[in-house]
Write a protein that holds these residues in place. Structure first.
Motif, PDB file in Angstrom:
ATOM      1  N   MET A   1     -12.434   4.355  -4.618  1.00  0.00           N
ATOM      2  CA  MET A   1     -13.879   4.136  -4.609  1.00  0.00           C
ATOM      3  C   MET A   1     -14.310   3.533  -5.927  1.00  0.00           C
ATOM      4  N   ALA A  26     -14.127   1.014   8.642  1.00  0.00           N
ATOM      5  CA  ALA A  26     -13.781   2.244   7.936  1.00  0.00           C
ATOM      6  C   ALA A  26     -14.738   3.372   8.306  1.00  0.00           C
ATOM      7  N   VAL A  30     -13.618   6.946  10.272  1.00  0.00           N
ATOM      8  CA  VAL A  30     -13.825   8.274   9.705  1.00  0.00           C
ATOM      9  C   VAL A  30     -14.795   9.106  10.540  1.00  0.00           C
ATOM     10  N   CYS A 225     -17.164   1.712  -1.173  1.00  0.00           N
ATOM     11  CA  CYS A 225     -16.081   2.407  -0.472  1.00  0.00           C
ATOM     12  C   CYS A 225     -15.381   1.386   0.418  1.00  0.00           C
ATOM     13  N   ASP A 227     -12.453   1.426   1.844  1.00  0.00           N
ATOM     14  CA  ASP A 227     -11.550   1.874   2.904  1.00  0.00           C
ATOM     15  C   ASP A 227     -11.888   3.311   3.294  1.00  0.00           C
ATOM     16  N   GLN A 228     -11.125   3.864   4.250  1.00  0.00           N
ATOM     17  CA  GLN A 228     -11.395   5.197   4.758  1.00  0.00           C
ATOM     18  C   GLN A 228     -11.269   6.264   3.661  1.00  0.00           C
ATOM     19  N   ALA A 229     -10.237   6.161   2.846  1.00  0.00           N
ATOM     20  CA  ALA A 229     -10.025   7.155   1.803  1.00  0.00           C
ATOM     21  C   ALA A 229     -11.188   7.185   0.810  1.00  0.00           C
ATOM     22  N   ALA A 230     -11.689   6.001   0.453  1.00  0.00           N
ATOM     23  CA  ALA A 230     -12.794   5.931  -0.495  1.00  0.00           C
ATOM     24  C   ALA A 230     -14.064   6.528   0.106  1.00  0.00           C
ATOM     25  N   ARG A 232     -14.201   8.905   2.458  1.00  0.00           N
ATOM     26  CA  ARG A 232     -14.012  10.360   2.493  1.00  0.00           C
ATOM     27  C   ARG A 232     -14.249  10.969   1.110  1.00  0.00           C
ATOM     28  N   GLN A 233     -13.755  10.295   0.083  1.00  0.00           N
ATOM     29  CA  GLN A 233     -13.936  10.801  -1.271  1.00  0.00           C
ATOM     30  C   GLN A 233     -15.406  10.795  -1.669  1.00  0.00           C
ATOM     31  N   GLN A 236     -17.182  13.607   0.055  1.00  0.00           N
ATOM     32  CA  GLN A 236     -16.826  14.882  -0.559  1.00  0.00           C
ATOM     33  C   GLN A 236     -17.535  15.063  -1.892  1.00  0.00           C
TER      34      GLN A 236
END
Length: 244
Positions: A1, A26, A30, A225, A227-230, A232-233, A236
């Protein structure tokens, strides 16, 4: 991110006001299987003829609900919205909270401000010939005089800055864009409108998309963000209070 602040100064209030930008694909990867949209949103999504338009709408509203719910400690599906006459979403039972969203091409963006009015605009770039044809209808006399002329990126930045400021004020296009001048600043831009002055910044999302966000409140944190990981982060971090 990746992050970019619309102001260089560090302060605690910045974390309260944020904008999250994420690709449609993305966002749906998610959140696409979550039952968060209300009946009106599902009905509106179903009115779009093209799948890509439905996807953009769903992605933007899913991220809006998930991010706002995380920020406010409320269940995303339980959030209620109404629309102002200009179409701007208003979060019910949340005085002092301003929200906005935008989607174009492959990207969506959602923002929250607790300190002022907020406008967000995402735009997909177009050929330079398009912007040159449009220039007379959205460049102010001062901008035309200063144009040498700029390339498509410069046109895109002017367009998104004006759209973001107008959305923050709630004017839509009731104020002609050619009556507005975007003042470039080292940390972004400023737009003066009848009801207030809006400061903001740009974020290049990829080679074809630009984000602008404007507010009359505290400086904004712009979260890219990619991608998906960014995503989600970011969600969170918002839930943990690290952002918002």
């Amino acid at each position: 991110m990746q992050e970019q602040d619309a102001d260089a100064a560090e302060n605690h209030e910045r974390a309260r006001d944020w904008v999250v930008a994420v690709p449609v694909t993305a966002a749906l990867a998610v959140l696409g299987d979550r039952d968060l949209l209300d009946r009106a949103e599902r009905r509106q999504a179903a009115t779009f003829v093209r799948q890509e338009d439905r996807d953009r709408y769903r992605a933007a509203h899913l991220v809006m609900r998930q991010a706002l719910g995380a920020s406010m400690g409320r269940h995303p599906a339980g959030l209620a919205f109404r629309r102002e006459p200009n179409g701007k979403p208003v979060l019910v039972d949340a005085p002092g909270v301003d929200v906005n969203l935008s989607h174009s091409g492959a990207w969506i963006a959602v923002g929250l401000s607790r300190s002022g009015r907020l406008g967000v605009d995402v735009e997909e770039d177009r050929p330079e010939a398009f912007w040159r044809e449009m220039a007379a209808s959205f460049l102010s006399p001062g901008e035309i005089a200063a144009t040498t002329p700029p390339g498509s990126v410069q046109f895109l930045k002017l367009w998104t800055a004006k759209e973001a400021a107008l959305k923050a004020e709630g004017s839509g296009l009731s104020i002609a864009p050619d009556r507005i001048t975007v003042v470039h600043r080292p940390d972004g831009f400023r737009v003066c409108l009848p009801a207030g002055t809006y400061d903001g910044g740009w974020l290049r999302l990829d080679d074809a998309h630009m984000l602008a966000a404007a507010t009359d409140g505290a400086p904004l944190r712009l979260l890219l963000c990619s991608d998906q990981a960014a995503l989600r982060q970011a969600l969170q971090d918002i839930a943990d209070g690290a952002i918002g």
